[in-house]
Design a protein around this motif. Sequence first.
Motif, mmCIF file in Angstrom:
data_model
loop_
_atom_site.group_PDB
_atom_site.id
_atom_site.type_symbol
_atom_site.label_atom_id
_atom_site.label_comp_id
_atom_site.label_asym_id
_atom_site.label_seq_id
_atom_site.Cartn_x
_atom_site.Cartn_y
_atom_site.Cartn_z
ATOM 1 N N HIS A 1 0.831 -1.197 0.000
ATOM 2 C CA HIS A 1 0.000 0.000 0.000
ATOM 3 C C HIS A 1 0.868 1.251 0.000
ATOM 4 O O HIS A 1 2.071 1.190 0.264
ATOM 5 C CB HIS A 1 -0.900 0.032 1.245
ATOM 6 N N ILE A 2 0.244 2.373 -0.308
ATOM 7 C CA ILE A 2 0.870 3.673 -0.129
ATOM 8 C C ILE A 2 -0.024 4.496 0.795
ATOM 9 O O ILE A 2 -1.196 4.148 1.019
ATOM 10 C CB ILE A 2 1.097 4.417 -1.462
ATOM 11 N N HIS A 3 0.512 5.577 1.306
ATOM 12 C CA HIS A 3 -0.274 6.472 2.152
ATOM 13 C C HIS A 3 -0.444 7.811 1.446
ATOM 14 O O HIS A 3 0.504 8.334 0.849
ATOM 15 C CB HIS A 3 0.408 6.653 3.514
ATOM 16 N N ILE A 4 -1.643 8.335 1.501
ATOM 17 C CA ILE A 4 -1.959 9.625 0.897
ATOM 18 C C ILE A 4 -2.493 10.540 1.988
ATOM 19 O O ILE A 4 -3.413 10.166 2.726
ATOM 20 C CB ILE A 4 -2.982 9.471 -0.246
ATOM 21 N N LYS A 5 -1.907 11.706 2.086
ATOM 22 C CA LYS A 5 -2.297 12.655 3.121
ATOM 23 C C LYS A 5 -3.781 12.984 3.029
ATOM 24 O O LYS A 5 -4.297 13.279 1.950
ATOM 25 C CB LYS A 5 -1.469 13.935 2.986
ATOM 26 N N GLY A 6 -4.455 12.894 4.150
ATOM 27 C CA GLY A 6 -5.885 13.161 4.203
ATOM 28 C C GLY A 6 -6.714 11.911 4.401
ATOM 29 O O GLY A 6 -7.881 11.995 4.800
ATOM 30 N N LEU A 7 -6.112 10.750 4.118
ATOM 31 C CA LEU A 7 -6.827 9.472 4.261
ATOM 32 C C LEU A 7 -6.368 8.737 5.510
ATOM 33 O O LEU A 7 -5.175 8.719 5.828
ATOM 34 C CB LEU A 7 -6.578 8.572 3.053
ATOM 35 N N GLU A 8 -7.319 8.094 6.179
ATOM 36 C CA GLU A 8 -6.969 7.234 7.304
ATOM 37 C C GLU A 8 -6.517 5.875 6.799
ATOM 38 O O GLU A 8 -5.582 5.280 7.343
ATOM 39 C CB GLU A 8 -8.167 7.078 8.241
ATOM 40 N N LYS A 9 -7.164 5.372 5.758
ATOM 41 C CA LYS A 9 -6.819 4.066 5.216
ATOM 42 C C LYS A 9 -5.693 4.199 4.191
ATOM 43 O O LYS A 9 -5.660 5.163 3.422
ATOM 44 C CB LYS A 9 -8.033 3.422 4.528
ATOM 45 N N PRO A 10 -4.785 3.212 4.155
ATOM 46 C CA PRO A 10 -3.795 3.206 3.080
ATOM 47 C C PRO A 10 -4.466 2.848 1.753
ATOM 48 O O PRO A 10 -5.597 2.353 1.735
ATOM 49 C CB PRO A 10 -2.809 2.123 3.519
ATOM 50 N N VAL A 11 -3.781 3.095 0.654
ATOM 51 C CA VAL A 11 -4.309 2.826 -0.679
ATOM 52 C C VAL A 11 -3.529 1.666 -1.281
ATOM 53 O O VAL A 11 -2.294 1.711 -1.341
ATOM 54 C CB VAL A 11 -4.183 4.071 -1.583
ATOM 55 N N SER A 12 -4.236 0.633 -1.706
ATOM 56 C CA SER A 12 -3.557 -0.537 -2.262
ATOM 57 C C SER A 12 -2.828 -0.176 -3.552
ATOM 58 O O SER A 12 -3.277 0.672 -4.323
ATOM 59 C CB SER A 12 -4.558 -1.668 -2.514
ATOM 60 N N LYS A 13 -1.688 -0.830 -3.777
ATOM 61 C CA LYS A 13 -0.855 -0.546 -4.949
ATOM 62 C C LYS A 13 -1.606 -0.783 -6.262
ATOM 63 O O LYS A 13 -1.295 -0.166 -7.278
ATOM 64 C CB LYS A 13 0.398 -1.421 -4.916
ATOM 65 N N LEU A 14 -2.578 -1.678 -6.253
ATOM 66 C CA LEU A 14 -3.425 -1.902 -7.413
ATOM 67 C C LEU A 14 -4.801 -1.289 -7.140
ATOM 68 O O LEU A 14 -5.435 -1.598 -6.136
ATOM 69 C CB LEU A 14 -3.567 -3.402 -7.717
ATOM 70 N N VAL A 15 -5.222 -0.420 -8.042
ATOM 71 C CA VAL A 15 -6.516 0.262 -7.925
ATOM 72 C C VAL A 15 -7.427 -0.288 -9.017
ATOM 73 O O VAL A 15 -7.065 -0.290 -10.198
ATOM 74 C CB VAL A 15 -6.334 1.784 -8.081
ATOM 75 N N MET A 16 -8.610 -0.744 -8.636
ATOM 76 C CA MET A 16 -9.508 -1.394 -9.587
ATOM 77 C C MET A 16 -10.264 -0.393 -10.435
ATOM 78 O O MET A 16 -11.011 0.442 -9.920
ATOM 79 C CB MET A 16 -10.507 -2.285 -8.828
ATOM 80 N N GLY A 17 -10.062 -0.450 -11.742
ATOM 81 C CA GLY A 17 -10.789 0.395 -12.665
ATOM 82 C C GLY A 17 -12.207 -0.103 -12.892
ATOM 83 O O GLY A 17 -12.487 -1.297 -12.776
ATOM 84 N N SER A 18 -13.119 0.815 -13.224
ATOM 85 C CA SER A 18 -14.529 0.427 -13.332
ATOM 86 C C SER A 18 -15.192 0.988 -14.580
ATOM 87 O O SER A 18 -16.413 1.158 -14.598
ATOM 88 C CB SER A 18 -15.291 0.913 -12.095
#
Length: 312
Positions: free
Chosen positions: A3-20
Motif C-alpha cells: 500500500h501507499i499512504h496519501i495525506k488526508g486518508l486514514e486508510k492506506p491505498v492498495s498498490k493496485l486500484v480497480m478500474g470500473s
Amino acid sequence: MKHIHIKGLEKPVSKLVMGSDFFRLNNPHEVSEILGHYLAIGGNTIDSAFIYCGGESEQAIGIWLDEMGNRDEMNIFTKGAHHNEHGPRVNAEAIRSDLFTSLERLRTDYIDLYALHRDDLATPVGAIVEALNEHVEAGRIRAFGGSNWTHERLQEANAYAEKHGLIGFTFSSPNLSLAKANEPFWAGCVSVDEQALRWYEAQQFPLLSWSSQARGFFSGRFSPEISDNADIVRVFYSDENWTRLQRAQQLAQEKGVSTIQIALAYVVSQPFPACALIGPRSEAEMQSCRDGAELVLTAQELAWLDLSAAIV
C-alpha cells in the motif's frame, strides 16, 4: 498487497486500484465477481468518474457497496469537472454539481479520493484550490488531486494552498507506463515524462497511473506488423517502444514471469509512492496483476527498461 499512504486518508491505498469503466447496471454479476476477485488479492481502492458509462459505473459501485456493507473498508476514487461539448468545466459550480451527483450515485456521504478529471489553464489555481477546500471542510471529500494535471500546475496549486493556509493537492493521476505515449490518447490527457518523474521522486508525491500497462501494448497482441488498432498505433508505436518491449520480454524470461507483469512492475517500483489502475476481466487476469505488483525492480532495471542504461 502493498500500500501507499496519501495525506488526508486514514486508510492506506492498495498498490493496485480497480478500474470500473466497464461497470454497468446491466452486468451486476460481473461487477460483483470481479470486485470479489479484487478483494481476494487484497485490493481496497476502486476508481471511477462522473462520466464513466454515463454515470452507471458510479451507480454500480454504489449498489455493490450497499450489498456488501463494506463502505468504510474501501477507498473510493472518483473524478469530476471533465469538459463537455461546451468546453472546460474546471470551476466551483461544475465541481459542486458533479461531486453531489457522484455522492448520490455512490450512495455515500464522502469520497476518499476526489480528482479533477481535466485541468483548465485559463482558470487560476487559487479559485480551484479554494473550491476544493470547501468540500474538504464540509466532509464531502477526504483528499483531492488532479487527473491529467501537469506537475507544474500541481506545484503552482500547492504553493497557493501553502501561502493561504489551505489544503493542497495530495495525489495525482496521470498516465505512467513503460511504453511512452507519442501523443495523448484522449484530448487533454497528460503522460509523465522524464522531467515529471524527477519531480515526483523529489516531492515523493503519490501517483495513481491510468493505462499503467499501456492498454495491452505488452500483452503480446501487438507487433510492428500488426496495425489493426489505430489508437494503439497512433499512441504507442515507435522504435523506442519496440525496444522497451524487447527488453521487457528479456527481463521477463530471466525472472520467469510474463512481459505484461514486468510492465506493471515498472509502474509500482518507481522511487516514489505509485499505484497502478488496472482493469482485469477474469480471476486469472486479476491474479496476474497481483503477481506483477509483487515484483520489485531495481533502479538499474528500471533505467535499462526505459532505455536510460545500456546494460542491466
